[in-house]
Design a protein around this motif. Structure first.
Motif, PDB file in Angstrom:
ATOM      1  N   TYR A 157       0.819  -1.209   0.000  1.00 34.56           N
ATOM      2  CA  TYR A 157       0.000   0.000   0.000  1.00 34.56           C
ATOM      3  C   TYR A 157       0.857   1.266   0.000  1.00 34.56           C
ATOM      4  CZ  TYR A 157      -4.759  -1.773   0.325  1.00 34.56           C
ATOM      5  OH  TYR A 157      -5.983  -2.332   0.024  1.00 34.56           O
ATOM      6  N   ILE A 158       1.990   1.220   0.654  1.00 38.36           N
ATOM      7  CA  ILE A 158       2.873   2.393   0.644  1.00 38.36           C
ATOM      8  C   ILE A 158       3.379   2.650  -0.776  1.00 38.36           C
ATOM      9  CG2 ILE A 158       5.107   3.254   1.465  1.00 38.36           C
ATOM     10  CD1 ILE A 158       4.431   1.769   4.135  1.00 38.36           C
ATOM     11  N   ASP A 159       3.690   1.605  -1.512  1.00 39.99           N
ATOM     12  CA  ASP A 159       4.066   1.757  -2.927  1.00 39.99           C
ATOM     13  C   ASP A 159       2.898   2.299  -3.744  1.00 39.99           C
ATOM     14  OD1 ASP A 159       6.657   0.900  -2.546  1.00 39.99           O
ATOM     15  OD2 ASP A 159       6.221  -1.197  -3.053  1.00 39.99           O
ATOM     16  N   ILE A 160       1.691   1.797  -3.447  1.00 39.98           N
ATOM     17  CA  ILE A 160       0.498   2.276  -4.168  1.00 39.98           C
ATOM     18  C   ILE A 160       0.309   3.776  -3.936  1.00 39.98           C
ATOM     19  CG2 ILE A 160      -2.037   2.193  -4.154  1.00 39.98           C
ATOM     20  CD1 ILE A 160      -1.747  -0.855  -3.653  1.00 39.98           C
ATOM     21  N   GLY A 161       0.477   4.213  -2.695  1.00 44.19           N
ATOM     22  CA  GLY A 161       0.315   5.626  -2.382  1.00 44.19           C
ATOM     23  C   GLY A 161       1.269   6.499  -3.181  1.00 44.19           C
ATOM     24  N   ARG A 162       2.526   6.090  -3.273  1.00 43.11           N
ATOM     25  CA  ARG A 162       3.502   6.844  -4.070  1.00 43.11           C
ATOM     26  C   ARG A 162       3.066   6.918  -5.527  1.00 43.11           C
ATOM     27  NH1 ARG A 162       7.602   3.468  -1.600  1.00 43.11           N
ATOM     28  NH2 ARG A 162       8.709   4.520   0.095  1.00 43.11           N
ATOM     29  N   LYS A 163       2.658   5.791  -6.077  1.00 42.15           N
ATOM     30  CA  LYS A 163       2.278   5.742  -7.487  1.00 42.15           C
ATOM     31  C   LYS A 163       1.029   6.560  -7.769  1.00 42.15           C
ATOM     32  CE  LYS A 163       4.370   1.185  -8.161  1.00 42.15           C
ATOM     33  NZ  LYS A 163       4.121  -0.268  -8.320  1.00 42.15           N
ATOM     34  N   GLU A 164       0.153   6.687  -6.772  1.00 43.17           N
ATOM     35  CA  GLU A 164      -1.069   7.472  -6.951  1.00 43.17           C
ATOM     36  C   GLU A 164      -0.807   8.977  -6.897  1.00 43.17           C
ATOM     37  OE1 GLU A 164      -4.838   4.967  -5.315  1.00 43.17           O
ATOM     38  OE2 GLU A 164      -3.457   5.694  -3.784  1.00 43.17           O
ATOM     39  N   GLY A 165       0.377   9.361  -6.442  1.00 45.36           N
ATOM     40  CA  GLY A 165       0.702  10.783  -6.381  1.00 45.36           C
ATOM     41  C   GLY A 165       0.711  11.382  -5.002  1.00 45.36           C
ATOM     42  N   ALA A 166       0.423  10.573  -3.965  1.00 45.20           N
ATOM     43  CA  ALA A 166       0.550  11.077  -2.602  1.00 45.20           C
ATOM     44  C   ALA A 166       2.035  11.241  -2.275  1.00 45.20           C
ATOM     45  CB  ALA A 166      -0.110  10.126  -1.619  1.00 45.20           C
ATOM     46  N   ARG A 167       2.355  12.213  -1.455  1.00 45.05           N
ATOM     47  CA  ARG A 167       3.762  12.469  -1.107  1.00 45.05           C
ATOM     48  C   ARG A 167       4.067  11.825   0.246  1.00 45.05           C
ATOM     49  NH1 ARG A 167       6.333  17.266   1.097  1.00 45.05           N
ATOM     50  NH2 ARG A 167       4.314  18.349   0.908  1.00 45.05           N
ATOM     51  N   LEU A 168       4.994  10.902   0.256  1.00 41.72           N
ATOM     52  CA  LEU A 168       5.402  10.231   1.492  1.00 41.72           C
ATOM     53  C   LEU A 168       6.403  11.130   2.204  1.00 41.72           C
ATOM     54  CD1 LEU A 168       5.269   7.672   3.267  1.00 41.72           C
ATOM     55  CD2 LEU A 168       7.179   6.764   1.931  1.00 41.72           C
ATOM     56  N   LEU A 169       5.940  11.738   3.289  1.00 45.11           N
ATOM     57  CA  LEU A 169       6.784  12.706   3.994  1.00 45.11           C
ATOM     58  C   LEU A 169       7.863  12.012   4.816  1.00 45.11           C
ATOM     59  CD1 LEU A 169       6.857  15.802   4.230  1.00 45.11           C
ATOM     60  CD2 LEU A 169       5.675  15.548   6.412  1.00 45.11           C
ATOM     61  N   PHE A 170       7.502  10.889   5.424  1.00 48.32           N
ATOM     62  CA  PHE A 170       8.504  10.106   6.153  1.00 48.32           C
ATOM     63  C   PHE A 170       7.986   8.691   6.361  1.00 48.32           C
ATOM     64  CE2 PHE A 170       6.136  12.463   9.519  1.00 48.32           C
ATOM     65  CZ  PHE A 170       5.566  11.390  10.192  1.00 48.32           C
ATOM     66  N   GLY A 171       8.893   7.783   6.725  1.00 43.67           N
ATOM     67  CA  GLY A 171       8.547   6.408   7.075  1.00 43.67           C
ATOM     68  C   GLY A 171       8.226   5.542   5.878  1.00 43.67           C
ATOM     69  N   GLY A 172       7.590   4.421   6.177  1.00 40.91           N
ATOM     70  CA  GLY A 172       7.211   3.476   5.139  1.00 40.91           C
ATOM     71  C   GLY A 172       8.304   2.493   4.770  1.00 40.91           C
ATOM     72  N   ASP A 173       9.454   2.597   5.428  1.00 42.34           N
ATOM     73  CA  ASP A 173      10.543   1.665   5.177  1.00 42.34           C
ATOM     74  C   ASP A 173      10.704   0.751   6.382  1.00 42.34           C
ATOM     75  OD1 ASP A 173      11.304   3.769   6.803  1.00 42.34           O
ATOM     76  OD2 ASP A 173      13.378   3.798   6.101  1.00 42.34           O
ATOM     77  N   ARG A 174      11.630  -0.181   6.288  1.00 40.86           N
ATOM     78  CA  ARG A 174      11.837  -1.139   7.373  1.00 40.86           C
ATOM     79  C   ARG A 174      13.147  -0.859   8.087  1.00 40.86           C
ATOM     80  NH1 ARG A 174      11.557  -7.045   6.427  1.00 40.86           N
ATOM     81  NH2 ARG A 174      11.129  -6.896   8.662  1.00 40.86           N
ATOM     82  N   PRO A 175      13.144  -0.925   9.416  1.00 32.61           N
ATOM     83  CA  PRO A 175      14.406  -0.747  10.146  1.00 32.61           C
ATOM     84  C   PRO A 175      15.322  -1.947   9.950  1.00 32.61           C
ATOM     85  CG  PRO A 175      12.659  -1.379  11.655  1.00 32.61           C
ATOM     86  CD  PRO A 175      12.009  -1.175  10.315  1.00 32.61           C
ATOM     87  N   GLY A 176      16.606  -1.712  10.075  1.00 33.27           N
ATOM     88  CA  GLY A 176      17.574  -2.799   9.898  1.00 33.27           C
ATOM     89  C   GLY A 176      18.114  -3.301  11.219  1.00 33.27           C
ATOM     90  N   GLY A 177      19.315  -3.857  11.160  1.00 36.55           N
ATOM     91  CA  GLY A 177      19.945  -4.388  12.355  1.00 36.55           C
ATOM     92  C   GLY A 177      19.187  -5.559  12.941  1.00 36.55           C
ATOM     93  N   GLU A 178      19.139  -5.642  14.272  1.00 32.75           N
ATOM     94  CA  GLU A 178      18.485  -6.774  14.922  1.00 32.75           C
ATOM     95  C   GLU A 178      16.976  -6.777  14.691  1.00 32.75           C
ATOM     96  OE1 GLU A 178      19.087  -6.636  19.113  1.00 32.75           O
ATOM     97  OE2 GLU A 178      17.907  -4.827  19.418  1.00 32.75           O
ATOM     98  N   LEU A 179      16.436  -5.632  14.294  1.00 36.88           N
ATOM     99  CA  LEU A 179      15.000  -5.561  14.044  1.00 36.88           C
ATOM    100  C   LEU A 179      14.609  -6.200  12.717  1.00 36.88           C
ATOM    101  CD1 LEU A 179      14.326  -1.901  15.227  1.00 36.88           C
ATOM    102  CD2 LEU A 179      13.791  -4.008  16.468  1.00 36.88           C
ATOM    103  N   ALA A 180      15.574  -6.454  11.862  1.00 37.93           N
ATOM    104  CA  ALA A 180      15.271  -6.999  10.536  1.00 37.93           C
ATOM    105  C   ALA A 180      14.629  -8.380  10.605  1.00 37.93           C
ATOM    106  CB  ALA A 180      16.537  -7.047   9.686  1.00 37.93           C
ATOM    107  N   ILE A 181      14.799  -9.080  11.716  1.00 38.62           N
ATOM    108  CA  ILE A 181      14.216 -10.421  11.821  1.00 38.62           C
ATOM    109  C   ILE A 181      12.714 -10.374  12.077  1.00 38.62           C
ATOM    110  CG2 ILE A 181      16.366 -11.446  12.663  1.00 38.62           C
ATOM    111  CD1 ILE A 181      15.125 -11.422  15.483  1.00 38.62           C
TER     112      ILE A 181
END
Length: 499
Positions: A356-380
């Motif tokens: 859905y975050i990809d859909i929002g970008r493609k629809e023209g909404a502007r992603l101001l922040f977030g929508g990605d995944r944290p790395g490190g030990e949280l990646a599991i």
């Protein structure tokens, strides 16, 4: 050091899940499934898959208990005497229940202990409905005509066998919201928890198992879609109370006509919160709305206001404070009191949210922040950084479809009527919010919004007040007297005094 929930599992002595049917813990067949923790994707334990055979056995036990047993006919004082120790047992076990719930779904332990989804609140709900038992009354009616000496009165009687199906995100609270009023009204219950979260409900079922409830009055079946369908379509069930996705709710509704089942359905939402320029504090409104998406269950609550309708004059200020709020978010060990947020419940749902975050970008909404995944030990784990979309049009899919994740869409408006139109332009109608210092405006807008409940400058759910939705968000209410009506049938008795 990598995050792991297994030491907590071992400390709590978690065992494989079983079925509870006709007053005894049992297994039917060999089929089992794993419960996986969303913070780490570790297997916590496994549960019995009841399937059709298990459901048949549980419904048969509930049917016998209702048709032939004492519970539905029991005097109010005696039923209260049996339910009240259950209230006290839930209060006594609330700490263990909280830890089991966090082991179920990753909700931070501070919320599991102290919020509206806690064991304490579950005890409050049971206490509330135990108090209704001797107050479920009917009516008498004045004589309508003098041509007959017929007198009319009504009685409320239990519906019968109730199938209760609970979600993964608030298993403790929804267990209580379904089971407590059903039992208080004299019904028998077969409960199926979500296959994603069964540990806390096993504990609550064990509390009921150790009570004086007659055998068959409460039964527990675990399993996935096959078990759920077998239960919701079973001809021996008189009522289905379901909290979950609209797709499943629609399927239940389409099959309920087979024996005219009564239904209570609390389904999805795409709730709107309207922030007017005269609100007392834009900062509070922004932090509240962003916080509901970024902390607690990370937007995985059907009543979460995921559309922020903000007056154009204060959009920049709102967005600034929302951006500040996410700095307080802390991912990590769900049993660490400092952790603020819940991971996405499953890898499948994680992919859906990211999609859905990809859909929002493609629809023209502007992603101001977030929508990605944290790395490190949280990646599991199934973690997603909370996302804020701006420049959103209400016709976009991200503004219309339930994402069930940490995504907030900001939609600007200029006039009150425009805000109401946008809020109502949705197939959902579960909840909503209004932020304003003008009480006249607040009530005017609240009456105009097409939704089941509205929070003015704040929102919460209490055991003694009804909540529920309209449109695709379902129907029926849970909370207070409205729930007593949902779990009883109204019978009219006519008495001829001339006979």
């Amino acid at each position: 050091m990598a995050i792991t929930v297994l030491p907590v599992r071992d400390r709590l002595g978690v065992r494989p899940g079983r079925l509870f049917i006709n007053g005894a813990w049992t297994d039917i067949g060999d089929a089992r499934y794993d419960q996986i923790h969303p913070s780490t994707n570790e297997i916590v334990t496994d549960f019995a898959e009841a399937g059709k055979a298990g459901v048949d056995a549980a419904v048969a036990a509930a049917r016998r208990a209702f048709d032939d047993g004492p519970w539905s006919r029991m005097a109010a004082r005696e039923r209260k005497r049996i339910l009240q120790p259950i209230v006290e047992a839930i209060y006594a076990a609330q700490e263990e229940i909280a830890h089991l719930q966090t082991l179920d779904n990753g909700i931070p332990i501070s919320f599991s202990v102290g919020s509206r989804v806690s064991g304490r609140v579950a005890g409050d709900i049971f206490d509330h409905y135990a108090g209704w038992i001797d107050k479920v009354t009917g009516e008498t009616f004045p004589q309508y005509t003098d041509t007959t000496n017929l007198h009319y009165m009504t009685f409320r009687e239990p519906v019968g066998v109730v199938a209760a199906i609970t979600p993964w995100n608030g298993p403790v609270m929804t267990f209580a919201m379904k089971v407590a009023p059903a039992l208080a009204c004299g019904n028998s219950v077969v409960l199926k928890p979500s296959e994603l979260a069964g540990l806390a409900i096993q504990k609550l079922a064990d509390i009921l198992a150790q009570s004086e409830l007659p055998p068959g009055v409460f039964n527990l079946v675990t399993g996935g879609p096959v078990t759920g369908e077998a239960l919701s379509t079973h001809p021996g069930v008189d009522k289905v109370s379901f909290t979950g996705s609209p797709m499943v709710g629609e399927k239940i509704m389409s099959t309920a006509g087979g024996n005219m089942k009564r239904l209570t359905l609390e389904l999805g939402g795409k709730s709107a919160a309207l922030v007017f320029p005269d609100t007392r504090d834009v900062r509070t409104a922004a932090r509240n709305l962003m916080g509901l998406c970024s902390t607690f269950l990370s937007g995985q609550v059907c009543s979460t206001p995921t559309r922020a309708l903000v007056h154009r004059s204060i959009v920049d200020e709102f967005v600034h404070h929302a951006s500040e709020q996410v700095r307080d978010v802390k991912f990590g060990d769900p049993f660490d009191p400092a952790t603020t947020s819940t991971p996405i419940i499953s890898k499948r749902q994680l992919d859906r949210v990211l999609g859905y975050i990809d859909i929002g970008r493609k629809e023209g909404a502007r992603l101001l922040f977030g929508g990605d995944r944290p790395g490190g030990e949280l990646a599991i784990g199934n973690w997603v950084n909370a996302a804020l979309f701006v420049d959103v049009d209400n016709r976009m899919r991200v503004a219309r479809e339930e994402i069930f994740g940490p995504v907030l869409c900001v939609i600007p408006f200029d006039e009150e009527a425009e805000a109401i139109r946008i809020a109502n332009d949705s197939e959902y109608g579960l909840s909503g919010g209004i932020y304003t210092a003008d009480l006249t405006r607040a009530f005017r807008v609240a009456k105009a919004m097409r939704t089941g409940s509205i929070g003015i400058n704040g929102y919460s759910v209490m055991p003694n007040s009804p909540a529920g939705g309209i449109k695709r968000s379902g129907f029926g209410r849970e909370g207070g007297w409205a729930t007593i009506e949902e779990y009883t049938e109204l019978k009219t008795v006519m008495l001829n005094l001339d006979a």
